[in-house]
Design a protein around this motif. Structure first.
Motif, PDB file in Angstrom:
ATOM      1  N   THR A 196      -7.131   0.544   4.166  1.00 37.03           N
ATOM      2  CA  THR A 196      -7.088  -0.546   3.070  1.00 37.03           C
ATOM      3  C   THR A 196      -6.011  -1.459   3.840  1.00 37.03           C
ATOM      4  O   THR A 196      -6.386  -2.727   3.685  1.00 37.03           O
ATOM      5  CB  THR A 196      -6.325   0.137   1.883  1.00 37.03           C
ATOM      6  OG1 THR A 196      -7.230   1.248   1.338  1.00 37.03           O
ATOM      7  CG2 THR A 196      -6.447  -0.994   1.003  1.00 37.03           C
ATOM      8  N   ALA A 197      -4.996  -0.966   4.494  1.00 35.38           N
ATOM      9  CA  ALA A 197      -3.738  -1.797   5.016  1.00 35.38           C
ATOM     10  C   ALA A 197      -4.340  -2.666   6.139  1.00 35.38           C
ATOM     11  O   ALA A 197      -4.322  -3.868   6.415  1.00 35.38           O
ATOM     12  CB  ALA A 197      -2.640  -0.987   5.494  1.00 35.38           C
ATOM     13  N   TYR A 198      -5.340  -1.951   7.062  1.00 41.71           N
ATOM     14  CA  TYR A 198      -5.870  -2.516   8.164  1.00 41.71           C
ATOM     15  C   TYR A 198      -6.673  -3.768   7.726  1.00 41.71           C
ATOM     16  O   TYR A 198      -6.629  -4.804   8.278  1.00 41.71           O
ATOM     17  CB  TYR A 198      -6.521  -1.490   8.960  1.00 41.71           C
ATOM     18  CG  TYR A 198      -7.568  -2.001   9.708  1.00 41.71           C
ATOM     19  CD1 TYR A 198      -7.228  -2.530  11.233  1.00 41.71           C
ATOM     20  CD2 TYR A 198      -9.156  -1.963   9.746  1.00 41.71           C
ATOM     21  CE1 TYR A 198      -8.230  -3.185  11.923  1.00 41.71           C
ATOM     22  CE2 TYR A 198      -9.867  -2.565  10.515  1.00 41.71           C
ATOM     23  CZ  TYR A 198      -9.455  -2.894  11.828  1.00 41.71           C
ATOM     24  OH  TYR A 198     -10.308  -3.566  12.580  1.00 41.71           O
TER      25      TYR A 198
ATOM     26  N   VAL B  77       0.892  -0.966  -0.019  1.00 44.08           N
ATOM     27  CA  VAL B  77      -0.025   0.050   0.026  1.00 44.08           C
ATOM     28  C   VAL B  77       0.976   1.216  -0.091  1.00 44.08           C
ATOM     29  O   VAL B  77       1.840   1.251   0.911  1.00 44.08           O
ATOM     30  CB  VAL B  77      -0.993   0.266   1.263  1.00 44.08           C
ATOM     31  CG1 VAL B  77      -1.846   1.372   1.190  1.00 44.08           C
ATOM     32  CG2 VAL B  77      -1.888  -1.193   1.507  1.00 44.08           C
TER      33      VAL B  77
ATOM     34  N   ALA C 288      -3.321  -2.590  12.042  1.00 45.35           N
ATOM     35  CA  ALA C 288      -2.595  -3.392  10.984  1.00 45.35           C
ATOM     36  C   ALA C 288      -1.403  -3.947  11.363  1.00 45.35           C
ATOM     37  O   ALA C 288      -1.048  -5.267  11.009  1.00 45.35           O
ATOM     38  CB  ALA C 288      -2.479  -2.344   9.895  1.00 45.35           C
TER      39      ALA C 288
ATOM     40  N   ALA D 148      -0.157   6.311   3.251  1.00 47.10           N
ATOM     41  CA  ALA D 148      -0.828   6.057   4.521  1.00 47.10           C
ATOM     42  C   ALA D 148      -1.705   7.219   5.054  1.00 47.10           C
ATOM     43  O   ALA D 148      -1.428   7.367   6.292  1.00 47.10           O
ATOM     44  CB  ALA D 148      -0.091   5.354   5.542  1.00 47.10           C
TER      45      ALA D 148
ATOM     46  N   ALA E 185       1.121  -6.395   9.396  1.00 36.51           N
ATOM     47  CA  ALA E 185       1.686  -5.398   8.446  1.00 36.51           C
ATOM     48  C   ALA E 185       3.067  -4.722   8.832  1.00 36.51           C
ATOM     49  O   ALA E 185       3.247  -4.872  10.010  1.00 36.51           O
ATOM     50  CB  ALA E 185       0.551  -4.224   8.274  1.00 36.51           C
TER      51      ALA E 185
ATOM     52  N   VAL F 165       0.982  -7.636   4.394  1.00 38.19           N
ATOM     53  CA  VAL F 165       0.971  -6.115   4.047  1.00 38.19           C
ATOM     54  C   VAL F 165       2.180  -5.549   4.251  1.00 38.19           C
ATOM     55  O   VAL F 165       2.571  -5.539   5.153  1.00 38.19           O
ATOM     56  CB  VAL F 165      -0.459  -5.371   4.295  1.00 38.19           C
ATOM     57  CG1 VAL F 165      -0.555  -4.052   4.178  1.00 38.19           C
ATOM     58  CG2 VAL F 165      -1.613  -6.388   4.137  1.00 38.19           C
ATOM     59  N   THR F 166       2.546  -4.594   3.053  1.00 34.58           N
ATOM     60  CA  THR F 166       3.652  -3.580   3.498  1.00 34.58           C
ATOM     61  C   THR F 166       3.246  -2.466   3.182  1.00 34.58           C
ATOM     62  O   THR F 166       2.673  -2.127   2.028  1.00 34.58           O
ATOM     63  CB  THR F 166       5.219  -3.846   2.651  1.00 34.58           C
ATOM     64  OG1 THR F 166       5.441  -5.012   2.858  1.00 34.58           O
ATOM     65  CG2 THR F 166       5.994  -2.774   2.879  1.00 34.58           C
ATOM     66  N   VAL F 167       2.979  -1.438   4.098  1.00 32.69           N
ATOM     67  CA  VAL F 167       2.753  -0.013   3.824  1.00 32.69           C
ATOM     68  C   VAL F 167       3.859   1.084   3.878  1.00 32.69           C
ATOM     69  O   VAL F 167       4.827   0.830   4.528  1.00 32.69           O
ATOM     70  CB  VAL F 167       1.825   0.472   5.162  1.00 32.69           C
ATOM     71  CG1 VAL F 167       1.327   2.132   5.001  1.00 32.69           C
ATOM     72  CG2 VAL F 167       0.861  -0.664   5.654  1.00 32.69           C
TER      73      VAL F 167
END
Ligand code: FAD
Length: 371
Positions: free
Chosen positions: A15-17, A5, A163, A8, A168, A26-28
């Motif tokens: 979205t990440a959550y 994503v 997240a 943030a 994440a 997930v990588t933010v």
């Protein structure tokens, strides 16, 4: 599956959550830009009294306000973070009786399929001031008890914390898309190339410059907003209602004497985050005209944020045309704290192949791309 994503703010954090909670890796990546809209936002969640007639916009904002009732208890159970959300109600002010009656009519009609509006009441001058004591004596209002205020900074933090608890990773840095013969190979950040099955761009007003190097012309424009934070000594501001005057300015309060008044609407092409004399004059003079009781409040700071607008002032969401792995959502404009958490949940569903609760065709991302 691995998801990246990019961006943030409220949209990317949500979205990440939702993706992390659904079990995806997930990588933010976030660059923490000065002018991030979520950080500067006022925090009003009250879409129902708006006179805007666009149905697609209203559906999303309405769904967003409703979604808070599900999201906040979940986040509170998952993290120890304060989300900054509180249902304090809102008052919409007017001098004109017929305008007030029209507003009540509209609210009652909208409540038929939005019971989350809760109570709708007509307030006289005294009741109006009771809801927000610094107001002048001359306003009556319509009160809706389901309206809320939320601290965008705290909510974003809580979403990202949750997240992370779901696994994440968070990277601070500038993300760039790496294109290999027409498809996205990965994302470059801090000198490293990361690979992913799906890449999601939720980069607010900066999405245009992110997509440009791969040859896409994404139509997102920035509207600068200056918003003042005041401190009112010796007052319990924690339960004051959100105030919507007849203009497009507003006042709302948080705990510990904090009152927020805003905001300007300035077309901006340079991402200039300066606080200007004219901007401060505008927000303070409009606020003090309706709420002279704030004369003695301390001016703590003036924040600046950029509202992201896509064509037609309508949010867009979808798979980026021509790029299988690439998804984006944007254009949350002036109501993104209201609709952002919900749209983020929808975006998570879209990339994971689940059925959506919104009609994608109404927010067609192709409308935001120009040849
Ligand atoms: P942003 O919050 O701007 O986040 C985008 C993020 O992407 C940023 O953190 C940026 O650093 C990151 N990014 C960009 N490019 C890159 C890159 N290449 N690499 C890594 N990271 C990148 N809405 C309401 O509902 N109620 C309100 O009362 C309200 N008041 C507002 C008041 C003000 C003053 C402003 C400015 C907005 C207000 N809004 C309100 C609207 C709302 O704040 C926005 O619609 C929403 O926050 C937009 O969120 P976003 O996640 O799309 O963008």
């Amino acid at each position: 599956q691995q998801m990246i994503v990019i961006g943030a703010g409220i949209l990317g954090a949500s979205t990440a959550y939702h993706l992390a909670k659904a079990g995806f890796k997930v990588t933010v990546i976030d660059r923490q830009d000065a002018g991030q809209a979520t950080e500067a936002a006022a925090g009003i969640v009250c879409p129902w009294l708006s006179q805007r007639r666009n149905k697609a916009w209203y559906q999303l904002a309405k769904g967003g306000a409703k979604y808070y009732q599900q999201l906040i208890p979940a986040l509170e159970a998952e993290t120890d973070q304060d989300t900054g959300y509180k249902k304090v109600g809102a008052i919409s002010l007017h001098h004109d009786e017929t305008k007030l009656e029209k507003m009540i009519e509209r609210a009652l009609k909208r409540r038929e399929d939005a019971p989350e509006i809760e109570e709708i009441k007509s307030y006289n001058q005294e009741e109006t001031r009771g809801a927000f004591p610094p107001l002048s004596n001359d306003f009556q209002s319509v009160y809706v008890s389901g309206a809320a205020r939320v601290d965008g900074r705290k909510l974003r933090k809580a979403l990202l914390k949750a997240a992370e608890l779901y696994g994440a990773d968070m990277i601070h840095g500038e993300a760039a898309l790496v294109n290999d013969s027409g498809q996205i190979e990965g994302v470059k950040v801090n000198g490293e190339l990361l690979h992913a099955d799906k890449i999601i761009v939720t980069a607010g007003v900066w999405a245009k410059e992110l997509l440009e190097p791969i040859g896409l012309n994404f139509q997102v424009s920035a509207q600068k907003a200056q918003i003042a934070h005041l401190h009112v000594p010796d007052a319990d501001t924690s339960e004051w209602s959100v105030v919507q005057p007849p203009t497009n300015h507003y006042l709302l309060s948080f705990d510990d004497g904090k009152v927020v008044v805003g905001a300007t609407h300035e077309d901006e092409h340079q991402f200039n985050t300066n606080v200007t004399a004219g901007g401060v004059l505008e927000v303070l003079s409009k606020a003090l005209t309706v709420a002279p009781g704030l004369q003695a409040a301390t001016l703590i700071e003036t924040k600046v944020g950029f509202r992201p607008f896509t064509p037609g002032f309508l949010p867009v969401i979808g798979q980026v045309p021509g790029y299988e792995k690439l998804y984006a959502a944007n254009g949350l404009g002036a109501s993104g704290l209201t609709s952002g958490p919900y749209l983020g949940a929808q975006l998570a569903k879209l990339v994971s192949g689940e059925e959506l609760d919104i009609d994608l065709a109404l927010y067609n991302i192709e409308d935001a791309f120009m040849e």
